[in-house]
Structures are given as structure tokens and as C-alpha cells.
Design an enzyme around this catalytic site. Structure first.
Site, PDB file in Angstrom:
ATOM      1  N   CYS A  39       0.915  -1.228   0.009  1.00  0.00           N
ATOM      2  CA  CYS A  39       0.017  -0.047  -0.037  1.00  0.00           C
ATOM      3  C   CYS A  39       0.720   1.132   0.105  1.00  0.00           C
ATOM      4  O   CYS A  39       1.948   1.190  -0.338  1.00  0.00           O
ATOM      5  CB  CYS A  39      -0.988   0.038   1.179  1.00  0.00           C
ATOM      6  SG  CYS A  39      -0.093   0.021   2.664  1.00  0.00           S
ATOM      7  N   ARG A  83      -3.033  -0.533   5.503  1.00  0.00           N
ATOM      8  CA  ARG A  83      -3.942  -1.609   4.611  1.00  0.00           C
ATOM      9  C   ARG A  83      -2.916  -2.791   4.552  1.00  0.00           C
ATOM     10  O   ARG A  83      -3.194  -3.867   4.668  1.00  0.00           O
ATOM     11  CB  ARG A  83      -4.198  -0.984   3.276  1.00  0.00           C
ATOM     12  CG  ARG A  83      -5.370  -0.199   3.411  1.00  0.00           C
ATOM     13  CD  ARG A  83      -5.824   0.839   2.258  1.00  0.00           C
ATOM     14  NE  ARG A  83      -4.461   1.475   2.000  1.00  0.00           N
ATOM     15  CZ  ARG A  83      -4.166   2.257   0.837  1.00  0.00           C
ATOM     16  NH1 ARG A  83      -5.156   2.164  -0.246  1.00  0.00           N
ATOM     17  NH2 ARG A  83      -3.227   2.900   0.676  1.00  0.00           N
ATOM     18  N   ASP A 108      -8.144   4.126   1.229  1.00  0.00           N
ATOM     19  CA  ASP A 108      -7.110   4.416   2.363  1.00  0.00           C
ATOM     20  C   ASP A 108      -7.734   4.856   3.502  1.00  0.00           C
ATOM     21  O   ASP A 108      -8.476   5.960   3.418  1.00  0.00           O
ATOM     22  CB  ASP A 108      -6.052   5.390   1.617  1.00  0.00           C
ATOM     23  CG  ASP A 108      -4.869   5.798   2.628  1.00  0.00           C
ATOM     24  OD1 ASP A 108      -4.855   5.452   3.907  1.00  0.00           O
ATOM     25  OD2 ASP A 108      -3.829   6.381   2.198  1.00  0.00           O
TER      26      ASP A 108
HETATM   27  P1  4NP Z   1      -1.650   2.756   4.084  1.00  0.00           P
HETATM   28  O1  4NP Z   1      -2.247   4.379   4.644  1.00  0.00           O
HETATM   29  O2  4NP Z   1      -1.072   3.390   2.689  1.00  0.00           O
HETATM   30  O3  4NP Z   1      -2.738   1.969   4.091  1.00  0.00           O
HETATM   31  O4  4NP Z   1      -0.703   2.378   4.986  1.00  0.00           O
HETATM   32  C1  4NP Z   1      -1.405   5.595   4.644  1.00  0.00           C
HETATM   33  C2  4NP Z   1      -0.308   5.649   5.733  1.00  0.00           C
HETATM   34  C3  4NP Z   1       0.425   6.823   5.708  1.00  0.00           C
HETATM   35  C4  4NP Z   1       0.231   7.679   4.872  1.00  0.00           C
HETATM   36  C5  4NP Z   1      -0.588   7.516   3.717  1.00  0.00           C
HETATM   37  C6  4NP Z   1      -1.331   6.431   3.612  1.00  0.00           C
HETATM   38  N1  4NP Z   1       0.776   8.848   4.687  1.00  0.00           N
HETATM   39  O5  4NP Z   1       0.539   9.756   3.935  1.00  0.00           O
HETATM   40  O6  4NP Z   1       1.602   8.909   5.499  1.00  0.00           O
END
Ligand code: 4NP
Length: 163
Positions: A7, A13, A126
Site C-alpha cells: 500500500c 492496509r 486508504d
Molecule cells: P496505508 O495508509 O497506505 O494503508 O498504509 C497510509 C499511511 C500513511 C500515509 C498515507 C497512507 N501517509 O501519507 O503518511
């Protein structure tokens, strides 16, 4: 068979997908003992961190221990893993830019394409900037996707006469 979930940040995720898939495979028993599961992020921002505490908490309520340490995807992941699953269209775009050969690109799949119980969703959204409902939804969708992925793996593993 080695599976990698990817992800954006590797704190919401994909570590959830890693934990859910590992638990499901253990519960299915020795048939799936040879399958390894890992996760990684497109970006480096959270490298070395535990998953987001909200995802850890929501997952724990369903019996998942979501505790892998975040890392960014690396070049050798494209040769080390048999299948690399992105969670949304942005992940897929980033992954296909990183892939260098047709063979590497052929290993890329979208986890959401394996969902069967959520016809309204083509992606695992997300949850990072949203509320608790987003984490519950992400877990629902990831459980669904993992079941579909397991069905795909079963059909690949079964001998031709059983197909
Ligand atoms: P993930 O969620 O892609 O599901 O781990 C996110 C976690 C952090 C960030 C974006 C999405 N971020 O911009 O820091």
C-alpha cells in the site's frame, strides 16, 4: 509461493493484509504451509514503525495481530515475490512504474480484484485520514480479498484432474 502486499505507507492496509492472510493460511493447515507473506509501502515515510495504532486496535478486535514493521518496497522484491498485490489503483500505477520487465509486471495484481462480497468496491480505500468506519471497511474488504486470493491459490495448486 511468496506473496507481497503493498500500500502507500505500509502502516494501515498492507500490514493488515499481511496479518489477515497469515492467519487465514495457518487456519487452513499444512496445505498452505509453503506460502510466505510480507508487506511493504510505496513510500519510505514510516519505515521502521509499527502499524498505525488505529489499524492495530481494529484488527485486534477481530483477532488479528497486526505488528509487522514498515518498510519501503525494494528492487529485489520484484524478483523475490511470486505475486505483488497493490491495494488501490494508485498503488498499481506506482508498482507498474517500478517494474522493469514484462515478467516483473506480470507479477502485479490488485488485491481488490479478488473481492467477491463487496460489489460496490473496486479498491481498498486508504483509511489513514478518515475515522473508525474507514478502518472497519478496510478490514472487511481485505478479509474479502484474502478469501478470493486463497481461492485463486487453491485452484493453482490443485492437480489438473481436480480443476
Ligand atoms: P496505508 O495508509 O497506505 O494503508 O498504509 C497510509 C499511511 C500513511 C500515509 C498515507 C497512507 N501517509 O501519507 O503518511
Amino acid at each position: 509461493m511468496d506473496l507481497l502486499f503493498v500500500c502507500l505507507g505500509n502502516i494501515c492496509r498492507s500490514p493488515a493484509a499481511e496479518a489477515i492472510m497469515k492467519k487465514k493460511l495457518v487456519e487452513l493447515g499444512p496445505r498452505f504451509a509453503g506460502i510466505t507473506v510480507d508487506s511493504a509501502g510505496i513510500g519510505p515515510w514510516h519505515e521502521g514503525q509499527l502499524p498505525d495504532s488505529r489499524m492495530r486496535r481494529h484488527g485486534a478486535r477481530r483477532g488479528y495481530r497486526i505488528d509487522s514493521i514498515a518498510r519501503q518496497i525494494r528492487r529485489d522484491d520484484f524478483t523475490r515475490f511470486d505475486i505483488i498485490f497493490g491495494m488501490d489503483a494508485d498503488n498499481m500505477k506506482a508498482l507498474s512504474r517500478l517494474a522493469r520487465t514484462g515478467e516483473e509486471r506480470a507479477r502485479l495484481m490488485c488485491a481488490a480484484d479478488f473481492m467477491t462480497r463487496h460489489p460496490g468496491y473496486a479498491t481498498v480505500p486508504d483509511p489513514y485520514y478518515g475515522g473508525p468506519d474507514g478502518f472497519e471497511l478496510a478490514l472487511d474488504l481485505i478479509e474479502d480479498a484474502c478469501d478470493g486470493i486463497i481461492a485463486m491459490l487453491e485452484s493453482r495448486q490443485s492437480p489438473p484432474e481436480n480443476r
